[in-house]
Scaffold this motif. Structure first.
Motif, mmCIF file in Angstrom:
data_model
loop_
_atom_site.group_PDB
_atom_site.id
_atom_site.type_symbol
_atom_site.label_atom_id
_atom_site.label_comp_id
_atom_site.label_asym_id
_atom_site.label_seq_id
_atom_site.Cartn_x
_atom_site.Cartn_y
_atom_site.Cartn_z
ATOM 1 N N VAL A 30 79.664 -5.939 53.224
ATOM 2 C CA VAL A 30 78.681 -4.932 53.296
ATOM 3 C C VAL A 30 79.219 -3.644 53.087
ATOM 4 C CG1 VAL A 30 77.060 -4.094 54.953
ATOM 5 C CG2 VAL A 30 77.230 -6.517 54.798
ATOM 6 N N LYS A 31 80.297 -3.435 53.931
ATOM 7 C CA LYS A 31 80.994 -1.991 54.051
ATOM 8 C C LYS A 31 81.449 -1.539 52.686
ATOM 9 C CE LYS A 31 83.644 -3.035 57.575
ATOM 10 N NZ LYS A 31 84.701 -2.837 58.484
ATOM 11 N N ALA A 32 81.901 -2.744 51.852
ATOM 12 C CA ALA A 32 82.357 -2.344 50.500
ATOM 13 C C ALA A 32 81.145 -1.846 49.529
ATOM 14 C CB ALA A 32 83.008 -3.640 49.874
ATOM 15 N N ALA A 33 80.037 -2.406 49.904
ATOM 16 C CA ALA A 33 78.982 -2.039 48.963
ATOM 17 C C ALA A 33 78.461 -0.766 49.502
ATOM 18 C CB ALA A 33 77.877 -3.197 49.255
ATOM 19 N N LEU A 34 78.684 -0.524 50.690
ATOM 20 C CA LEU A 34 78.305 0.962 51.311
ATOM 21 C C LEU A 34 79.118 1.925 50.679
ATOM 22 C CD1 LEU A 34 77.515 0.223 55.091
ATOM 23 C CD2 LEU A 34 75.763 0.662 52.769
ATOM 24 N N VAL A 35 80.409 1.626 50.571
ATOM 25 C CA VAL A 35 81.352 2.741 50.020
ATOM 26 C C VAL A 35 80.999 3.092 48.255
ATOM 27 C CG1 VAL A 35 83.854 3.151 49.358
ATOM 28 C CG2 VAL A 35 83.114 2.317 51.614
ATOM 29 N N LYS A 36 80.602 1.745 47.817
ATOM 30 C CA LYS A 36 80.352 1.924 46.334
ATOM 31 C C LYS A 36 79.234 2.716 46.351
ATOM 32 C CE LYS A 36 79.893 -0.861 42.413
ATOM 33 N NZ LYS A 36 79.999 -2.397 41.713
ATOM 34 N N VAL A 37 78.104 2.663 47.069
ATOM 35 C CA VAL A 37 76.920 3.460 47.131
ATOM 36 C C VAL A 37 77.267 4.891 47.462
ATOM 37 C CG1 VAL A 37 74.712 3.986 48.338
ATOM 38 C CG2 VAL A 37 75.259 1.639 48.003
ATOM 39 N N ILE A 38 78.013 5.185 48.089
ATOM 40 C CA ILE A 38 78.454 6.509 48.508
ATOM 41 C C ILE A 38 79.144 7.342 47.295
ATOM 42 C CG2 ILE A 38 79.891 8.092 50.063
ATOM 43 C CD1 ILE A 38 79.322 6.067 52.209
ATOM 44 N N LYS A 39 79.942 6.531 46.871
ATOM 45 C CA LYS A 39 80.936 7.117 45.853
ATOM 46 C C LYS A 39 80.261 7.184 44.520
ATOM 47 C CE LYS A 39 85.046 5.484 45.276
ATOM 48 N NZ LYS A 39 86.421 4.645 45.508
ATOM 49 N N SER A 40 79.052 6.415 44.265
ATOM 50 C CA SER A 40 78.231 6.530 43.277
ATOM 51 C C SER A 40 77.667 7.696 42.938
ATOM 52 C CB SER A 40 77.163 5.412 42.927
ATOM 53 O OG SER A 40 75.972 5.567 43.815
ATOM 54 N N GLY A 41 77.469 8.464 44.076
ATOM 55 C CA GLY A 41 76.637 9.930 43.980
ATOM 56 C C GLY A 41 75.109 9.533 43.740
ATOM 57 N N GLY A 42 74.320 8.728 44.448
ATOM 58 C CA GLY A 42 73.162 8.134 44.417
ATOM 59 C C GLY A 42 72.438 7.831 43.188
ATOM 60 N N LEU A 47 72.445 1.815 43.408
ATOM 61 C CA LEU A 47 71.838 1.906 44.624
ATOM 62 C C LEU A 47 70.889 0.475 44.693
ATOM 63 C CD1 LEU A 47 71.190 3.208 47.658
ATOM 64 C CD2 LEU A 47 69.427 4.498 46.105
ATOM 65 N N ARG A 48 70.227 0.265 43.659
ATOM 66 C CA ARG A 48 69.561 -0.834 43.740
ATOM 67 C C ARG A 48 70.345 -2.243 43.735
ATOM 68 N NH1 ARG A 48 67.325 0.484 39.470
ATOM 69 N NH2 ARG A 48 68.171 -0.928 38.032
ATOM 70 N N GLN A 49 71.428 -2.375 43.026
ATOM 71 C CA GLN A 49 72.121 -3.391 42.822
ATOM 72 C C GLN A 49 73.053 -3.840 44.324
ATOM 73 O OE1 GLN A 49 74.712 -2.475 39.685
ATOM 74 N NE2 GLN A 49 73.641 -3.239 37.923
ATOM 75 N N GLU A 50 73.436 -2.559 44.755
ATOM 76 C CA GLU A 50 74.184 -2.735 46.115
ATOM 77 C C GLU A 50 73.239 -3.390 47.421
ATOM 78 O OE1 GLU A 50 77.268 -3.008 46.164
ATOM 79 O OE2 GLU A 50 76.970 -2.771 43.870
ATOM 80 N N ASN A 55 71.539 -7.388 51.131
ATOM 81 C CA ASN A 55 70.578 -8.228 51.749
ATOM 82 C C ASN A 55 70.848 -9.495 51.663
ATOM 83 O OD1 ASN A 55 68.741 -6.155 52.697
ATOM 84 N ND2 ASN A 55 67.746 -6.285 50.663
ATOM 85 N N ASN A 56 71.534 -9.982 50.487
ATOM 86 C CA ASN A 56 71.891 -11.228 50.603
ATOM 87 C C ASN A 56 73.180 -11.601 51.218
ATOM 88 O OD1 ASN A 56 70.123 -11.928 48.437
ATOM 89 N ND2 ASN A 56 71.297 -11.360 46.600
ATOM 90 N N VAL A 57 73.859 -10.878 51.494
ATOM 91 C CA VAL A 57 75.156 -10.933 52.137
ATOM 92 C C VAL A 57 74.616 -11.208 54.061
ATOM 93 C CG1 VAL A 57 77.234 -9.966 53.328
ATOM 94 C CG2 VAL A 57 76.779 -9.668 50.919
ATOM 95 N N ILE A 58 73.719 -10.197 54.165
ATOM 96 C CA ILE A 58 73.022 -10.393 55.556
ATOM 97 C C ILE A 58 72.534 -11.665 55.835
ATOM 98 C CG2 ILE A 58 71.660 -9.404 57.169
ATOM 99 C CD1 ILE A 58 72.482 -6.765 56.307
ATOM 100 N N LYS A 59 71.885 -12.291 54.768
ATOM 101 C CA LYS A 59 71.178 -13.361 54.899
ATOM 102 C C LYS A 59 72.235 -14.665 55.022
ATOM 103 C CE LYS A 59 66.756 -12.262 52.380
ATOM 104 N NZ LYS A 59 66.123 -12.432 51.233
ATOM 105 N N ARG A 60 72.992 -14.630 54.229
ATOM 106 C CA ARG A 60 74.044 -15.526 54.138
ATOM 107 C C ARG A 60 74.845 -15.462 55.528
ATOM 108 N NH1 ARG A 60 75.271 -14.206 48.854
ATOM 109 N NH2 ARG A 60 77.313 -12.985 49.688
ATOM 110 N N LEU A 61 75.055 -14.571 56.161
ATOM 111 C CA LEU A 61 75.821 -14.325 57.472
ATOM 112 C C LEU A 61 74.989 -14.867 58.529
ATOM 113 C CD1 LEU A 61 78.059 -12.978 59.123
ATOM 114 C CD2 LEU A 61 76.648 -10.977 59.389
ATOM 115 N N ASN A 62 73.598 -14.722 58.438
ATOM 116 C CA ASN A 62 72.619 -15.167 59.594
ATOM 117 C C ASN A 62 72.736 -16.769 59.731
ATOM 118 O OD1 ASN A 62 70.824 -14.855 61.834
ATOM 119 N ND2 ASN A 62 69.621 -15.713 60.344
#
Length: 499
Positions: A30-42, A47-50, A55-62
């Motif tokens: 999740v954190k790696a995806a957030l960093v990618k979003v930040i560095k993409s500049g919006g 943003l849509r891909q990450e 969402n898929n990662v969090i579902k798997r975690l649960n």
């Protein structure tokens, strides 16, 4: 640390480690995806891909945590039940003559209920993570300062992010340009480039997500790191499940006789200081056996708190308690009886002191380990005294004194005689080596002329406490049996005047 205490502790540590392994793997994704979003500049595509990836990662975690919770409940319950069955085999069941029940198969409903309680907590962790991350992703990403504020809120300011000084406008295109430069390594000095690098190093490494921690009143007292919460949750649910399994096995086996257990465990954790007053106390599991503090009442006073490793079991001490309740506990006819003369009492205490000291030394020598702390050593020795030294070796008692009218009324006892058994004498010598023979000889005077007498806070219906305040202050606990026909000394200690 006792053998079973080590087993529970090892089980708790393994379960905490397994939970953290699952959580960290997905949280890092999740954190790696957030960093990618930040560095993409919006970038809208990124943003849509990450977002979809998160969402898929969090579902798997649960899903993974729910599966893990069931496996850990199964493991803890099985171990708790099997350990109880082994304990039963080591008991001297000749002390009781009532027919015992048979332990029943593990109830699926109970495992399901425990799993549901466990997953309530794991799903709460995941839900908090999901809420925090989605709160950040709802940011419009069209303003640098907005991105900065949202990121700092997400990480609770643990990873500080500041807008680059070189950016004169809040338009996201500038941020995107900087991020593109970072990705193409076209610059090494821009503030934003340094910031992005710092984010990757700090954000990916740190446990930045938190979970609200509630007290007994359901109030949030603080936010704790998920790592700490996961460890606490695994340790607590493991111990709780272990104890639930033991309770079921004990009630199946001894339910016709009663529901008494002895509180056991030696903890290296400072949190378990709350439990010390209950160690080696006899409690009632359900309230079935009247006149004893129940487990639920003890919990209200701090027993079995989060992270606690204490447990309970049926011991020979419990079986002795049943014998006392029934009124058929054997007595030694050759003992010196109290006749009101001080020399007679002193002689009795001296004779029994030698025997009790020999029993204490036998127990201490059997468990001595130079690596043990004093408290751990004492608990091991007392446990050995109760479980390993034969009843024949420990038999014998003396009459330490007589209850006065006030004490007899408080206890509602039918007799005035106060018994001090050799086993209790030896236990006291182990736990309080600072007490000498002269201290024990002072017990009759304490009984005759106490500073005050009060009901015991832990078991006020059956225990009273004598206090004697002087240069040496003493505390003497006397217990009456359920049938009110006998009174026993259970604890004796000395305090300095400051204490």
């Amino acid at each position: 640390m006792a053998k079973k205490s080590k087993k529970i502790d090892a089980l708790q540590r393994r379960h905490a480690r397994d939970m953290l392994k699952v959580y960290r793997k997905r949280a890092n994704e999740v954190k790696a995806a957030l960093v990618k979003v930040i560095k993409s500049g919006g970038d809208s595509t990124v943003l849509r891909q990450e977002k979809a990836k998160i969402n898929n990662v969090i579902k798997r975690l649960n899903k993974e945590l729910n599966k893990l919770a069931r496996n850990q409940v199964d493991s803890s319950y099985f171990d708790g039940r099997e350990e109880s069955l082994k304990d039963f085999e080591n008991l001297n069941l000749d002390k009781i003559d009532k027919e015992l029940g048979k332990t029943k198969p593990i109830p699926e409903k109970e495992l399901t209920a425990l799993t549901a309680e466990y997953t309530d907590h794991t799903e709460w962790m995941v839900r908090r993570l999901n809420d925090d991350v989605n709160g950040f992703l709802r940011n419009g990403f069209d303003d640098i300062n907005q991105v900065v504020n949202a990121f700092n809120k997400l990480t609770k300011n643990q990873v500080v992010m500041e807008a680059p000084k070189t950016v004169q406008t809040t338009n996201i295109k500038d941020l995107k340009d900087f991020s593109n430069q970072i990705l193409s390594s076209q610059t090494t000095r821009e503030d934003w480039a340094a910031l992005a690098k710092s984010i990757e190093q700090k954000f990916l490494r740190r446990d930045v997500f938190t979970v609200p921690y509630f007290n007994k009143s359901k109030e949030v007292v603080r936010n704790v790191k998920v790592k700490s919460y996961a460890e606490m949750l695994a340790r607590t649910m493991t111990a709780q499940t272990y104890r639930d399994a033991a309770e079921k096995a004990i009630l199946d086996k001894f339910g016709k006789l009663g529901d008494l257990v002895e509180i056991m465990g030696d903890s290296d954790y400072h949190e378990c200081d709350e439990c010390k007053k209950f160690e080696h106390q006899i409690l009632s599991l359900t309230g079935q056996t009247k006149g004893y503090t129940t487990i639920d009442e003890a919990k209200e006073q701090g027993l079995f708190h989060p992270n606690c490793i204490h447990w309970f079991e049926v011991t020979d001490k419990v079986l002795d308690e049943y014998a006392v309740i029934k009124g058929d506990k054997p007595k030694d006819k050759k003992e010196i009886k109290y006749d009101g003369r001080l020399e007679s009492i002193n002689k009795a205490f001296s004779e029994h002191y030698d025997k009790a000291r020999d029993l204490a030394k036998q127990a201490e020598n059997a468990v001595f380990n130079p690596k043990d702390k004093k408290d751990v050593f004492k608990k091991k020795a007392v446990n050995y005294l109760y479980k390993k030294i034969s009843k024949k070796q420990k038999e014998g008692y003396l009459i330490a004194g007589l209850l006065n009218d006030k004490a007899q009324k408080l206890l509602n006892s039918q007799t005035k005689e106060i018994i001090f058994s050799n086993e209790s004498y030896a236990k006291n010598i182990i736990k309080h080596p600072e007490l000498k023979l002269d201290d024990y000889k002072s017990i009759p005077q304490i009984i005759t002329n106490p500073t005050r007498i009060e009901p015991d806070l832990i078991n006020p219906n059956y225990n009273i406490v004598y206090y004697k305040d002087a240069n040496n202050s003493y505390r003497l606990v006397i217990k009456t049996t359920k049938d009110r026909k006998e009174n026993y000394i259970t604890s004796f200690r000395k305090y300095t005047s400051n204490k």
